[in-house]
Scaffold this active site. Structure first.
Site, PDB file in Angstrom:
ATOM      1  N   SER A 292     -82.279  45.936 -56.438  1.00  0.00           N
ATOM      2  CA  SER A 292     -82.776  46.519 -55.189  1.00  0.00           C
ATOM      3  C   SER A 292     -83.647  47.755 -55.363  1.00  0.00           C
ATOM      4  O   SER A 292     -84.187  48.267 -54.372  1.00  0.00           O
ATOM      5  CB  SER A 292     -81.596  46.852 -54.271  1.00  0.00           C
ATOM      6  OG  SER A 292     -81.078  45.672 -53.696  1.00  0.00           O
TER       7      SER A 292
ATOM      8  N   SER B 278     -80.017  49.463 -48.127  1.00  0.00           N
ATOM      9  CA  SER B 278     -80.518  48.422 -49.042  1.00  0.00           C
ATOM     10  C   SER B 278     -80.593  47.079 -48.329  1.00  0.00           C
ATOM     11  O   SER B 278     -80.071  46.055 -48.790  1.00  0.00           O
ATOM     12  CB  SER B 278     -79.626  48.316 -50.290  1.00  0.00           C
ATOM     13  OG  SER B 278     -80.321  47.724 -51.355  1.00  0.00           O
TER      14      SER B 278
ATOM     15  N   LYS C  80     -87.049  47.737 -53.734  1.00  0.00           N
ATOM     16  CA  LYS C  80     -87.338  48.171 -52.369  1.00  0.00           C
ATOM     17  C   LYS C  80     -88.162  49.453 -52.334  1.00  0.00           C
ATOM     18  O   LYS C  80     -88.849  49.730 -51.349  1.00  0.00           O
ATOM     19  CB  LYS C  80     -86.027  48.351 -51.593  1.00  0.00           C
ATOM     20  CG  LYS C  80     -85.254  47.059 -51.368  1.00  0.00           C
ATOM     21  CD  LYS C  80     -83.963  47.306 -50.601  1.00  0.00           C
ATOM     22  CE  LYS C  80     -83.233  46.000 -50.294  1.00  0.00           C
ATOM     23  NZ  LYS C  80     -82.697  45.337 -51.490  1.00  0.00           N
TER      24      LYS C  80
END
Length: 484
Positions: free
Chosen positions: A135, A319, A138
């Site tokens: 993640s 997230s 991102k």
């Protein structure tokens, strides 16, 4: 009668006979001599020479005398040695985190630490290797969205008049945050109830439709195309409630429970959105089918999402995979390079290059980081985080939106017993094949560092504690961090 005095012959006699006259003459001679001396002295001072001026009659006018200028002397080099400027002492780097980086819980480890001010690399363990980020991806997606769309960008959801009687078309603009009711987990989300109220008012105000029911709703999700589930993703992410399919039209991020971060997702997000709209219109029995809006159709209503300045911090703090995929896809659409997963390989590097970064090695399979096929190096991340730390362009939105160790977001429960609590500003990452952590450390000695750590392959939840211990070590070392 007495006889006259006898005359003294010569000069003495003359003086004796006329003493006053001779006294006046003597005074005049003295004055003349003194005046000539003063003139000569003035000539020496003015001309810079010792030559005597020629005699000048008192009655003659003064004349300007031309003097030959004295040449400027050539300076003689000073034979003495002059001390050179003393260079600032190089930092003594004797603080090591090598042992922490060898922790077996980290699996295959890659890492980099950089001084955020000077750009100097302090720690390098395969920093140039490209690998999956989980993640942390991102952060790249958010930076790309700010570069291309800007922080004020809002995503529309629109309803237009259909081609057939009793028909309306719900046109998704890609906003997955649209609330089916009055609110959901997304801050500032637009409401389907507001959109339905606009449509009802416009429908009633139009003489051609007033008094007739809405019987059909066309669902236009064509703003995105291609696979709705990235082929490399594990399908269990949908069933476990961590991500929805990527569609141009949906509500609540397709959550069964709109206010829950982790919630069951459906197998058809577009249809679920259509059902929510039909309910909001008060026509639950209306026919629902995917299709396209007629060209030039009259608009009946529109709502706008929260701006990216709100959406990006939300996506980073929680997230949120679905929100990140929406942002990535909108970047591709805005750049005109496509609207499917494949377009991201062109769109995200092209957007990030606007920050002056070398994006040639990036491999972008998605916007959320769920794919094992993504490729980003720790070195690239430390460079990007330097720009985030400097609040370059609008990247301060990312800085302010990142989780803080022991304080907020996905780091709220980590670093709680660490001296680095409150000083680690970073994005977490977790997929089945890796745990990652990357961001900024405000070190104990006042140095600001950027870092990226990947724990890959055969790892489990214990990798988080190992990553946190390593990051704490970096915090304690600061600018004394050694690469050995």
């Amino acid at each position: 009668m007495s006889a006259p005095p006898a005359r003294t012959p010569g000069l003495r006699g003359s003086i004796a006979r006329r003493p006053r006259l001779w006294a006046a003459g003597a005074a005049a001679v003295v004055a003349l001599v003194l005046g000539g001396g003063a003139f000569a002295a003035g000539a020496v001072m003015a001309g810079g020479t010792t030559a005597s001026a020629p005699p000048v009659a008192v009655s003659a006018p003064l004349r300007t005398q031309t003097q030959t200028p004295t040449p400027t002397p050539t300076p003689t080099p000073d034979p003495r040695a002059h001390p050179q400027a003393v260079a600032a002492p190089a930092p003594v780097r004797t603080c090591s985190v090598a042992g922490l980086s060898l922790d077996g819980r980290l699996g295959t480890f890659l890492g980099a630490v950089r001084n955020a001010t000077t750009g100097e690399v302090l720690f390098d363990r395969g920093a140039g290797s490209y690998a999956r980020t989980a993640s942390v991806m991102k952060v790249l997606t958010s930076a790309a969205a700010l570069a291309v769309l800007g922080s004020a960008h809002q995503v529309p959801t629109t309803v237009v008049k259909g081609a057939n009687p009793g028909e309306v078309v719900l046109v998704g603009g890609g906003d997955i945050t649209l609330a089916s009711g009055s609110a959901n987990i997304y801050p500032g989300a637009a409401s389907m109830l507001d959109l339905a109220a606009q449509v009802q008012a416009a429908w009633a105000a139009d003489p051609s439709t007033a008094g007739t029911p809405i019987t059909s709703i066309v669902l236009d999700a064509s703003v995105f195309s291609g696979d709705r589930w990235q082929p490399s993703w594990n399908r269990k992410e949908l069933y476990d409630g961590y991500s929805s399919e990527v569609t141009g039209l949906q509500v609540d991020g397709d959550r069964a429970e709109p206010s829950a971060n982790v919630s069951t997702r459906s197998e058809n997000a577009v249809l679920t959105a259509g059902q929510a709209f039909a309910g909001a219109l008060g026509v639950p029995g209306a026919t629902l089918a995917e299709g396209l809006a007629p060209a030039g159709a009259a608009q009946l209503g529109q709502v706008l999402s929260a701006p990216l300045s709100t959406m990006i911090p939300d996506a980073l703090q929680r997230s949120d995979n679905t929100e990140a995929e929406m942002l990535a896809r909108l970047v591709a659409v805005e750049l005109g390079v496509g609207n499917d997963f494949a377009a991201l390989q062109t769109a995200i590097p092209q957007a990030l290059a606007r920050y002056g970064l070398d994006t040639s090695g990036l491999v972008i399979a998605d916007g959320s980081g769920l794919s094992d096929d993504n490729g980003v190096s720790p070195d690239f991340l430390t460079r990007l985080f330097m720009k985030i730390n400097a609040h370059e362009s609008e990247l301060g939105i990312i800085y302010d939106g990142l989780p803080v160790g022991g304080v907020s977001g996905t780091l709220a429960g980590r670093f709680t017993d660490s001296p680095a609590a409150g000083s680690v500003i970073a994005k977490t990452g977790w997929i089945d094949t890796g745990y990652t952590l990357s961001g900024i450390v405000n070190a104990a000695d006042g140095t600001v560092l950027t870092f990226a750590f990947f724990a890959l392959d055969d790892v489990d939840d214990s990798a988080r504690a190992a990553l946190d211990a390593l990051t704490t070590g970096v915090y304690e070392c600061g600018n004394a961090l050694s690469n050995s």
